[in-house]
Design a protein around this motif. Structure first.
Motif, short mmCIF file in Angstrom:
data_model
loop_
_atom_site.label_atom_id
_atom_site.label_comp_id
_atom_site.label_asym_id
_atom_site.label_seq_id
_atom_site.Cartn_x
_atom_site.Cartn_y
_atom_site.Cartn_z
N PHE A 1 -16.91 -10.43 -85.62
CA PHE A 1 -16.64 -9.37 -84.66
C PHE A 1 -15.19 -8.90 -84.78
O PHE A 1 -14.91 -7.70 -84.75
N PHE B 1 -14.65 -6.83 -77.74
CA PHE B 1 -15.90 -7.58 -77.77
C PHE B 1 -16.23 -7.98 -76.35
O PHE B 1 -15.38 -8.50 -75.62
N VAL C 1 -15.38 -0.49 -85.89
CA VAL C 1 -16.11 -0.50 -84.63
C VAL C 1 -15.14 -0.51 -83.46
O VAL C 1 -14.12 -1.20 -83.48
N ASP C 2 -15.45 0.26 -82.43
CA ASP C 2 -14.61 0.29 -81.23
C ASP C 2 -15.02 -0.78 -80.23
O ASP C 2 -14.16 -1.42 -79.61
N ILE C 3 -16.33 -0.97 -80.04
CA ILE C 3 -16.84 -1.92 -79.06
C ILE C 3 -18.01 -2.68 -79.66
O ILE C 3 -18.93 -2.08 -80.22
N VAL C 4 -17.98 -4.01 -79.53
CA VAL C 4 -19.11 -4.87 -79.88
C VAL C 4 -19.61 -5.49 -78.58
O VAL C 4 -18.82 -6.07 -77.82
N PRO D 1 -15.86 5.80 -77.15
CA PRO D 1 -15.97 5.04 -78.40
C PRO D 1 -16.63 5.85 -79.50
O PRO D 1 -17.60 6.56 -79.27
N LEU E 1 -13.94 -5.00 -85.72
CA LEU E 1 -13.29 -4.25 -84.65
C LEU E 1 -11.97 -3.64 -85.13
O LEU E 1 -11.20 -4.27 -85.84
N ARG E 2 -11.72 -2.43 -84.70
CA ARG E 2 -10.42 -1.81 -84.98
C ARG E 2 -9.38 -2.38 -84.03
O ARG E 2 -9.74 -2.97 -82.99
N GLY F 1 -9.85 -2.72 -80.29
CA GLY F 1 -11.29 -2.77 -80.04
C GLY F 1 -11.66 -3.95 -79.16
O GLY F 1 -10.90 -4.90 -78.99
N LEU G 1 -10.96 0.67 -73.32
CA LEU G 1 -10.71 1.28 -74.63
C LEU G 1 -9.78 2.47 -74.50
O LEU G 1 -8.96 2.73 -75.39
#
Length: 271
Positions: A130, A140, A109-112, A42, A134-135, A138, A38
């Motif tokens: 997802f 997953f 969301v930065d991380i899923v 986050p 996510l941005r 970002g 990233l």
């Protein structure tokens, strides 16, 4: 599809505490790898299919906000109980939700993450959801450990036998319409790649060690969903096989604790 999702959620009903007390903690390598990709701390991590929260807590001091999403009331209740016992940290919360309907804003969301859970989710609708939340940039990540964990070949062989028998019995006893559906973990990376939603994807392998005694190793095997399902459906004879497994573990551990090796496979995609 709605029936499959319901059956998959119900599979984990009734053994949240057993699961939480004996499963390995999520390895810190997850945080290190994903934060490095990233490029910054986050702002929001969504841990989907978080179960009892084992995989959510590792982000407590590593992200500005953490949301654990879990559809099973039993599993989520254990997570919420631990959250309350920890003083209700306001940047961590647990919510009910399904992987294809997170209820989060676009690009928020930065991380899923999905720890030991992505194989219970319909992959394509889940991946679309997802990618939506996510941005840009970002990540997953679905990560799973290999079963059984490494400690002694005879014990590992018995572990596999117990759970293979349990899976067969659960499949034979449950009506077809009530059976849970598990997608093949070996297909996770291909699902990510074929979705066309991620500009970069790969698999990463790493390892994690934890200290176990005989009781915890046995209870780890007993926490597998197939065994719990089979016993709930009436296959009580499996308890005799489980007792034999316990006797073997007791003999091999010989009253001592041992380091147990967990091998993990992380499949990730970056939007």
């Amino acid at each position: 599809m709605q029936d499959i999702r319901h059956n998959n959620v119900e599979r984990f009903k009734g053994f949240g505490t057993l699961y939480d007390q004996n499963r390995p903690a999520a390895p810190t390598e997850v945080v290190d790898i994903l934060t490095n990709y990233l490029g910054s701390k986050p702002r929001l991590v969504a841990d989907v299919g978080c179960g009892t929260g084992l995989s959510s807590w590792i982000w407590l001091n590593e992200a500005e906000r953490v949301i654990g999403v879990e559809p099973s009331d039993d599993m989520r209740a254990v997570a919420e109980s631990k959250w309350e016992a920890a003083g209700k940290p306001d940047h961590l919360r647990f919510v009910s939700g399904l992987s294809h309907e997170l209820g989060l804003p676009d690009g928020s969301v930065d991380i899923v993450t999905c720890s030991q859970s992505f194989h219970w989710m319909e992959p394509q609708s889940t991946l679309r959801e997802f990618a939506r939340v996510l941005r840009p940039g970002g990540i997953f990540a679905a990560y799973d450990c290999d079963w059984p964990p490494v400690v002694d070949w005879q014990l590992e062989q018995a572990y596999l036998h117990l759970n293979t028998e349990a899976d067969h019995r659960a499949a034979s006893l449950a009506p077809q319409e009530n059976q849970a559906h598990k997608w093949n973990k070996d297909g996770h990376l291909q699902q990510i790649q074929q979705s066309g939603l991620f500009r970069y994807s790969r698999e990463i392998v790493f390892h994690h060690r934890e200290t176990f005694d005989a009781d915890r190793y046995v209870n780890l095997a007993l926490s597998q969903g197939g065994l719990q399902t089979a016993v709930k459906l009436g296959a009580t004879d499996l308890l005799e096989v489980a007792d034999e497994f316990r006797q073997l573990a007791t003999r091999i551990f010989a009253g001592e604790s041992r380091q147990v090796l967990f091998s993990y496979r992380m499949r990730l995609g970056i939007v």
